[in-house]
Design an enzyme around this catalytic site. Structure first.
Site, PDB file in Angstrom:
ATOM      1  N   ARG A 228      78.964   6.117  46.816  1.00  0.00           N
ATOM      2  CA  ARG A 228      79.857   6.600  47.865  1.00  0.00           C
ATOM      3  C   ARG A 228      81.084   7.256  47.230  1.00  0.00           C
ATOM      4  NH1 ARG A 228      76.071   6.144  50.667  1.00  0.00           N
ATOM      5  NH2 ARG A 228      75.858   5.064  52.690  1.00  0.00           N
ATOM      6  N   HIS A 276      75.220  15.273  48.778  1.00  0.00           N
ATOM      7  CA  HIS A 276      74.767  13.965  49.274  1.00  0.00           C
ATOM      8  C   HIS A 276      73.270  13.995  49.585  1.00  0.00           C
ATOM      9  CE1 HIS A 276      76.376  10.103  51.369  1.00  0.00           C
ATOM     10  NE2 HIS A 276      75.168   9.900  50.859  1.00  0.00           N
TER      11      HIS A 276
END
EC number: 1.1.1.79
Length: 313
Positions: A228, A276
């Protein structure tokens, strides 16, 4: 049985059709603001607070990904987002492990073979062979030893790399040196030449990739962040690259996504960016697992992927 679905980016029609096929006894609908009709299960990604509020009769909330940090962040900001006593479940693997292996191995080899440096030399039109790294003295450290961390560690070990891992509690992975707890983190980092982050995103791990941590790595180490964006102190990374503490970084996740166009990472010659995509949710495999878990809950059995809300994973 009533199931509500919410994801701002997924194809809702595909999911509703797939779930209805797997669970013909269920009524599956896409949640819309103002929908307060009964629901037994909720499938969500970053749900609006009002979607789950006052739904105490829910039997399960399914996060449409491997991480549940977005839901727990909503709960901290708006208490009641996650109804008390309702189990929260995440996806386990569903094809993500293989994707993560592929991504990690690709960029490990890119740095190990110094292809990133050859790319810069090409831009400078400079023909210059570089001394190769040797596996014997190229230690790879993995932060996080959950399903994805373990999978990546096993793949890299099978490729002949010297791999160590660090996690909150001790883990046993064949061929991998294991470290656990805050008291062993410095020893884990010592001499690591390539660090891969696959930690869960919790209040305890936020900002863990910082200048203090980078200082424990081997000089000129590489960073690959696949977990993250909140794990990384972005200014500390830029400083570590400027000072030569880190040689390069590959980032798949960011504090703000999409990454703002003015962000310095876009133009930094030693930062590689991907949007991502290291391990995306594969709809068919995810629907198979969710349907199986719903049937397990309906039968009074323990499903896979139940989250410890206090730990955050």
């Amino acid at each position: 049985m009533n199931i509500i679905f919410y994801h701002p980016f997924f194809n809702a029609e595909e999911w509703l059709a797939g779930l209805s096929q797997r669970l013909p006894q269920a009524q599956v609908r896409a949640w819309q603001p103002g929908d307060d009709r009964p629901a037994d299960y909720a499938l969500v990604w970053r749900p609006p607070h009002e979607m789950l509020a006052n739904r105490g009769r829910l039997k399960g909330v399914f996060a449409l990904g491997a991480g549940v940090d977005a839901i727990l962040e909503q709960e901290r900001a708006y208490p009641g987002t996650l109804p008390a006593g309702v189990p929260l479940l995440r996806l386990e693997d569903t094809g993500m492990a293989q994707q993560m292996q592929e991504y990690a191995l690709s960029y490990v080899l890119r740095y190990f073979r110094r292809f990133d440096e050859y790319q810069l030399l090409q831009q400078q039109q400079e023909w210059r062979p570089l001394d190769p790294h040797q596996q014997d003295n190229f230690t790879i450290g993995i932060l996080g030893a959950g399903v994805l961390g373990k999978s990546v560690a096993q793949k890299l070990t099978a490729f002949g790399f010297n791999v160590r891992c660090w996690s909150r509690s001790p883990k046993q992975i064949d061929g991998v040196q294991s470290f656990a707890g805050a008291e062993q983190r410095a020893a884990f980092l010592d001499g690591v030449q390539l660090l891969i982050n696959l930690l869960p995103n919790t209040p305890e791990t936020a900002g863990i990739l910082n200048q203090q941590l980078f200082a424990h790595l081997a000089p000129g180490a590489y960073l690959i962040n696949l977990a993250r964006g909140a794990h990384l102190v972005e200014d500390d990374l830029l400083q570590a690259l400027e000072q030569g503490q880190l040689a390069a970084a590959t980032l798949d996740v960011f504090v703000t996504e999409p990454l703002p166009q003015a962000h310095p990472f876009w133009r930094h010659p030693r930062v590689t960016i991907t949007p991502h995509i290291a391990a995306i949710t594969l709809p068919q495999a995810a629907m198979d697992q969710i349907a199986a878990n719903i049937l397990a809950l309906e039968a009074g059995q323990t499903p896979a992927g139940v989250v410890d809300v206090l730990l955050g994973y």
